[in-house]
Every structure is written in structure tokens, then in C-alpha cells.
Scaffold this active site. Structure first.
Site, mmCIF file in Angstrom:
data_model
loop_
_atom_site.group_PDB
_atom_site.id
_atom_site.type_symbol
_atom_site.label_atom_id
_atom_site.label_comp_id
_atom_site.label_asym_id
_atom_site.label_seq_id
_atom_site.Cartn_x
_atom_site.Cartn_y
_atom_site.Cartn_z
ATOM 1 N N ARG A 34 20.394 -1.938 3.127
ATOM 2 C CA ARG A 34 19.076 -1.297 3.327
ATOM 3 C C ARG A 34 19.109 0.203 3.040
ATOM 4 N NH1 ARG A 34 15.292 -4.348 6.639
ATOM 5 N NH2 ARG A 34 15.773 -6.495 6.084
ATOM 6 N N ARG A 47 5.731 3.930 0.380
ATOM 7 C CA ARG A 47 5.137 2.859 1.201
ATOM 8 C C ARG A 47 3.741 3.222 1.725
ATOM 9 N NH1 ARG A 47 4.274 -0.737 2.691
ATOM 10 N NH2 ARG A 47 5.217 -1.551 4.581
HETATM 11 O O1 CP3 Z 1 19.323 -3.091 1.007
HETATM 12 C C1 CP3 Z 1 18.455 -2.556 0.300
HETATM 13 O O2 CP3 Z 1 18.243 -1.331 0.271
HETATM 14 C C2 CP3 Z 1 17.659 -3.461 -0.618
HETATM 15 C C3 CP3 Z 1 16.446 -3.941 -0.101
HETATM 16 C C4 CP3 Z 1 16.381 -5.058 0.927
HETATM 17 C C5 CP3 Z 1 15.243 -5.212 1.752
HETATM 18 N N1 CP3 Z 1 15.369 -6.385 2.419
HETATM 19 C C6 CP3 Z 1 14.128 -4.267 1.834
HETATM 20 C C7 CP3 Z 1 13.274 -4.272 3.034
HETATM 21 C C8 CP3 Z 1 17.231 -6.124 1.190
HETATM 22 C C9 CP3 Z 1 18.624 -6.408 0.646
HETATM 23 C C10 CP3 Z 1 16.570 -6.957 2.130
HETATM 24 C C11 CP3 Z 1 17.125 -8.228 2.599
HETATM 25 C C12 CP3 Z 1 16.489 -8.908 3.727
HETATM 26 N N2 CP3 Z 1 15.153 -9.059 3.958
HETATM 27 C C13 CP3 Z 1 17.196 -9.621 4.722
HETATM 28 C C14 CP3 Z 1 18.687 -9.785 4.746
HETATM 29 C C15 CP3 Z 1 19.366 -8.580 5.265
HETATM 30 C C16 CP3 Z 1 19.225 -8.383 6.718
HETATM 31 O O3 CP3 Z 1 18.692 -7.339 7.106
HETATM 32 O O4 CP3 Z 1 19.672 -9.255 7.480
HETATM 33 C C17 CP3 Z 1 16.256 -10.153 5.600
HETATM 34 C C18 CP3 Z 1 16.549 -10.974 6.828
HETATM 35 C C19 CP3 Z 1 14.969 -9.810 5.107
HETATM 36 C C20 CP3 Z 1 13.646 -10.174 5.662
HETATM 37 C C21 CP3 Z 1 12.953 -8.986 6.153
HETATM 38 N N3 CP3 Z 1 12.395 -8.023 5.354
HETATM 39 C C22 CP3 Z 1 12.732 -8.620 7.510
HETATM 40 C C23 CP3 Z 1 13.210 -9.415 8.704
HETATM 41 C C24 CP3 Z 1 12.045 -7.427 7.501
HETATM 42 C C25 CP3 Z 1 11.487 -6.726 8.700
HETATM 43 C C26 CP3 Z 1 12.525 -6.053 9.488
HETATM 44 C C27 CP3 Z 1 12.710 -4.679 8.983
HETATM 45 O O5 CP3 Z 1 13.851 -4.226 8.880
HETATM 46 O O6 CP3 Z 1 11.677 -4.041 8.763
HETATM 47 C C28 CP3 Z 1 11.867 -7.032 6.145
HETATM 48 C C29 CP3 Z 1 11.229 -5.809 5.659
HETATM 49 C C30 CP3 Z 1 11.973 -4.945 4.716
HETATM 50 N N4 CP3 Z 1 12.787 -5.354 3.706
HETATM 51 C C31 CP3 Z 1 11.890 -3.532 4.692
HETATM 52 C C32 CP3 Z 1 12.711 -3.095 3.646
HETATM 53 C C33 CP3 Z 1 12.944 -1.687 3.197
HETATM 54 C C34 CP3 Z 1 11.025 -2.671 5.602
HETATM 55 C C35 CP3 Z 1 9.591 -3.012 5.411
HETATM 56 C C36 CP3 Z 1 8.669 -1.876 5.154
HETATM 57 O O7 CP3 Z 1 8.928 -1.001 4.325
HETATM 58 O O8 CP3 Z 1 7.610 -1.902 5.764
#
Ligand code: CP3
Length: 358
Positions: A34, A47
Site C-alpha cells: 500500500r 482521490r
Molecule cells: O499496495 C499498493 O500501493 C497498491 C495498491 C493496492 C490497493 N489495494 C489500493 C487501495 C493493493 C495491492 C491493494 C490490495 C488489496 N485490496 C487487498 C490485499 C492487501 C491487504 O491489504 O490485505 C485487499 C484485502 C483489498 C480490498 C480493499 N481495498 C479493502 C479491504 C479496502 C479498504 C480498507 C482500506 O485500507 O482502505 C480497500 C481500499 C483501498 N485499496 C485503498 C487503497 C489505496 C484505500 C481506498 C481509498 O483511497 O479510499
């Protein structure tokens, strides 16, 4: 942009790939799960103007956000394409929304196994062409500075979101399915596995140089459940991608599996064929090395909460961690994704300390 041009600039920093393949490195490579995310003000700016999945779907925006952490932090040895694991359920025809402060929401989750037949497997990967385009564009724009990682969610983790309709503390609906519909569960996991294999191959064709598979919900599984409903599919993904890359005469790329909470199954993971195993922060580096042996790279595993400590404390903890893992077959990272309120200087302390540790 001509997305067919795969004449990419030559890679100048090979530390990540070298460590993944067991070659010697001058310094321990470091990146952060992330790393393109909400702790960065420049990400928040993007965003504020664009919906989360619109950023994923627009190659120029996904590329811009992917490059943001590299501009700020000189010590990063890799980039990971900006996207989300939930683009696969979307490509299968499900609606997924990102609600600020809440996370992903499926307005219509799977409620009965009969709905598996309505998932649109045909053409799913072609509906993810935008991810390939983002990868190709980023490979050009990154100018060979560091390698670009592609990724996917693993079948069990994706299935969990599709059944729960979002994140869940208990995964009680998924666990009910495991009890009530064991055959259908395997049918769904197999479907996801087929799509994931083609999706990852498409990412490599587009320019991804390493692939990471996120089994983020492994913390809900016992060792027995992991070996039954996660490991076989993870193994099929690794061998399936290798086979298809060979058929297409494409170069093999190293692959990483990250099963969060899967510390109880490291011996099982070591037999799945992946070059690298990611560890969460609950796993002891020395113990992990004993279990997986010398021929697998380990990645991890500082507790993301440690980044709320002072820069000096972060440096000390990071140096201790790197010393425990050692320089051979090791990629430094956090034990899970960086959290939104992390101070910007914590990333500097962490990434610098990795490079200075050994
Ligand atoms: O790592 C990176 O920089 C690449 C981008 C990336 C995102 N999601 C961007 C994101 C990657 C590799 C993921 C993978 C992802 N997404 C996973 C596996 C990794 C982990 O954290 O276990 C999972 C379970 C998801 C599903 C997901 N997406 C969730 C549960 C959430 C909400 C929780 C949170 O951290 O906000 C997201 C949102 C998300 N994915 C954001 C980002 C930058 C934040 C959302 C936003 O900008 O509003």
C-alpha cells in the site's frame, strides 16, 4: 499512448528481482504494501477529485498514483501497480463500490451457490484490459528506475468478499458456506483460479516484472482449512501461470505469496512453488527461515503500527529485523499494508534503515 509498445527502458535497479531469485544483492531491497495510498497527501489530492475505482480504471491516473511514492522516497526498490484485488469480482459482473471510511461494499453479494452460474467468466480478463494498460504505461514512465509489481487477490480472499459483501471481522457467512456447500465452494474457487491465472499472465504480457498473490483473509483459516481451501488453489495459480507463460514464450517472472495470518502453514506454503513467501508481523524471522529452508525468499514483516513510533525507534526496530532475516533471499517490507495516518517521515526512517542495516 500506444499500449502495444513493449520496448521498455532497461531496468537499472535489479535488487528486488535478484533477492526474489536468490542472487546476491548489494543492499536489502525494500518496498511497502500500500505504498501508494492514503498516507500520501498527493494521493489524497487525486482521490478528492476521482472515485477510487475510476483511478484504477484510468491508466494515466493509476500510473500517476503508482509513481507518487517513488518521487518522495529515494530508497524504494520497487513499485506496485495501483489497482485493487476487487477488480476481479467486478469483471465477473458484480458491483463493488468503495465507501470512504468504510471500505469496499458489494450491494448484491452472493447469497446462494446457484448465483455462481451467473458470474461472467467469459471475457472477464478482457474487461480488465485497463490494468494491463496501466502497467504498460507505468513501465514506460518509470524509466527503468525500479521494477513494477503486478498483483491479484487469492481465490479464498476474493470469495470471502463476494459472499460477505465487504470486509468482515468474522467471515461468518463464508464459514456457513464452507459447512453447507463444500462442493459449490470448490466450484467457485476453481472459477476464480482460472480467471486469476489468465489475469496474471495478461499482467506479465503488459510488463509486470514480479507478481504478488494476496491471501489477506488467511487469518480466518485453521491450518487444516488453509491446506484444503487455500493452498491447492495458490499452488495451481503458480503452476498455471508458469505453464501459460511458457506456452506464450514469455519470460518467467518470480512470484510472491502473502498469506496474512498464515504463519501456522509456512511448511505448506514452502511447497507451493513460489519464489517468495510474505510474512505478517506475528511471525519470527528466524523461525520462518528454519521452516521454509534456504531456497525461498522471505518478505516482511515490520508491524505497520511500529511506524507510529519515533524515527529513531523505527530505525532501531528495522535494523533489528533486517539483521534477523539477513541479506540472502530477503525483501524488506511491512507485515501488512501501511495505514492512512502514518507520518510521512516514518517511511523515510524505515526505507533508509533497511539500506543502512547491513
Ligand atoms: O499496495 C499498493 O500501493 C497498491 C495498491 C493496492 C490497493 N489495494 C489500493 C487501495 C493493493 C495491492 C491493494 C490490495 C488489496 N485490496 C487487498 C490485499 C492487501 C491487504 O491489504 O490485505 C485487499 C484485502 C483489498 C480490498 C480493499 N481495498 C479493502 C479491504 C479496502 C479498504 C480498507 C482500506 O485500507 O482502505 C480497500 C481500499 C483501498 N485499496 C485503498 C487503497 C489505496 C484505500 C481506498 C481509498 O483511497 O479510499
Amino acid at each position: 499512448m500506444d499500449y502495444t509498445n513493449k520496448n521498455f527502458p532497461i531496468l537499472k535497479n535489479t535488487r528486488l528481482l535478484d533477492a526474489a531469485l536468490g542472487r546476491n544483492v548489494d543492499k536489502v531491497p525494500v518496498w511497502v504494501m500500500r505504498q501508494a495510498g492514503r498516507y500520501l497527501p498527493e494521493f489524497q489530492e487525486v482521490r478528492a477529485k476521482h472515485d477510487f475505482f475510476n483511478v484504477c480504471r484510468t491508466p494515466e491516473l493509476a500510473c500517476e498514483v503508482t509513481l507518487q511514492p517513488l518521487r518522495r522516497y529515494d530508497h524504494l526498490d520497487a513499485s506496485i501497480i495501483f489497482s485493487d484485488i476487487l477488480v476481479i469480482p467486478q469483471a465477473l459482473g458484480m458491483i463493488v463500490e468503495m465507501h470512504p471510511g468504510k471500505g469496499p461494499v458489494f450491494p448484491k453479494p452472493l447469497v446462494h451457490p446457484s448465483e455462481i452460474d451467473q458470474l461472467q467468466e467469459d471475457g472477464a480478463v478482457s474487461r480488465l484490459t485497463y490494468v494491463g494498460q496501466a502497467i504498460t504505461l507505468t513501465r514506460h514512465k518509470i524509466e527503468g528506475k525500479v521494477p513494477l509489481i503486478g498483483f491479484t487477490g487469492a481465490p479464498f480472499t476474493l470469495m470471502g468478499y463476494m459472499i460477505e459483501g465487504g470486509g468482515s471481522q468474522t467471515m461468518s457467512k463464508t464459514k456457513e458456506w464452507l459447512e453447507k456447500y463444500p462442493k459449490d465452494i470448490h466450484r467457485l474457487l476453481s472459477l476464480l483460479t482460472r480467471v486469476i491465472i489468465d489475469y496474471l499472465v495478461m499482467q506479465v504480457e503488459s510488463g509486470a516484472q514480479l507478481l504478488q498473490v494476496f491471501e489477506s483473509s488467511a487469518d480466518h483459516l485453521t491450518r487444516e482449512q488453509f491446506s484444503e481451501i487455500s493452498a491447492p488453489y495458490l499452488k495451481d495459480i503458480k503452476s498455471g501461470v508458469e505453464k501459460k507463460l511458457k506456452e506464450k514464450q514469455l519470460e518467467q517472472v518470480p512470484m510472491t505469496v502473502f498469506a496474512k495470518g498464515g504463519g501456522h502453514s509456512l511448511d505448506i506454503q514452502a511447497k507451493m512453488g513460489y519464489e517468495t513467501i510474505g510474512l505478517d508481523w506475528t511471525v519470527d524471522p528466524v523461525e520462518a527461515r528454519k521452516i521454509v529452508g534456504e531456497n525461498i525468499t522471505l518478505q516482511g514483516n515490520l508491524d505497520p503500527q511500529d511506524l507510529y513510533k519515533t524515527p529513531d525507534e523505527i530505525r532501531n526496530l528495522t535494523v533489528d529485523m533486517v539483521k534477523k532475516f539477513g541479506k540472502h533471499r530477503y525483501i524488506a517490507n511491512l507485515g501488512h499494508g501501511i495505514t492512512p495516518q502514518t507520518p510521512l517521515e516514518s517511511m523515510t526512517a524505515f526505507t533508509e534503515a533497511v539500506h543502512e542495516a547491513l
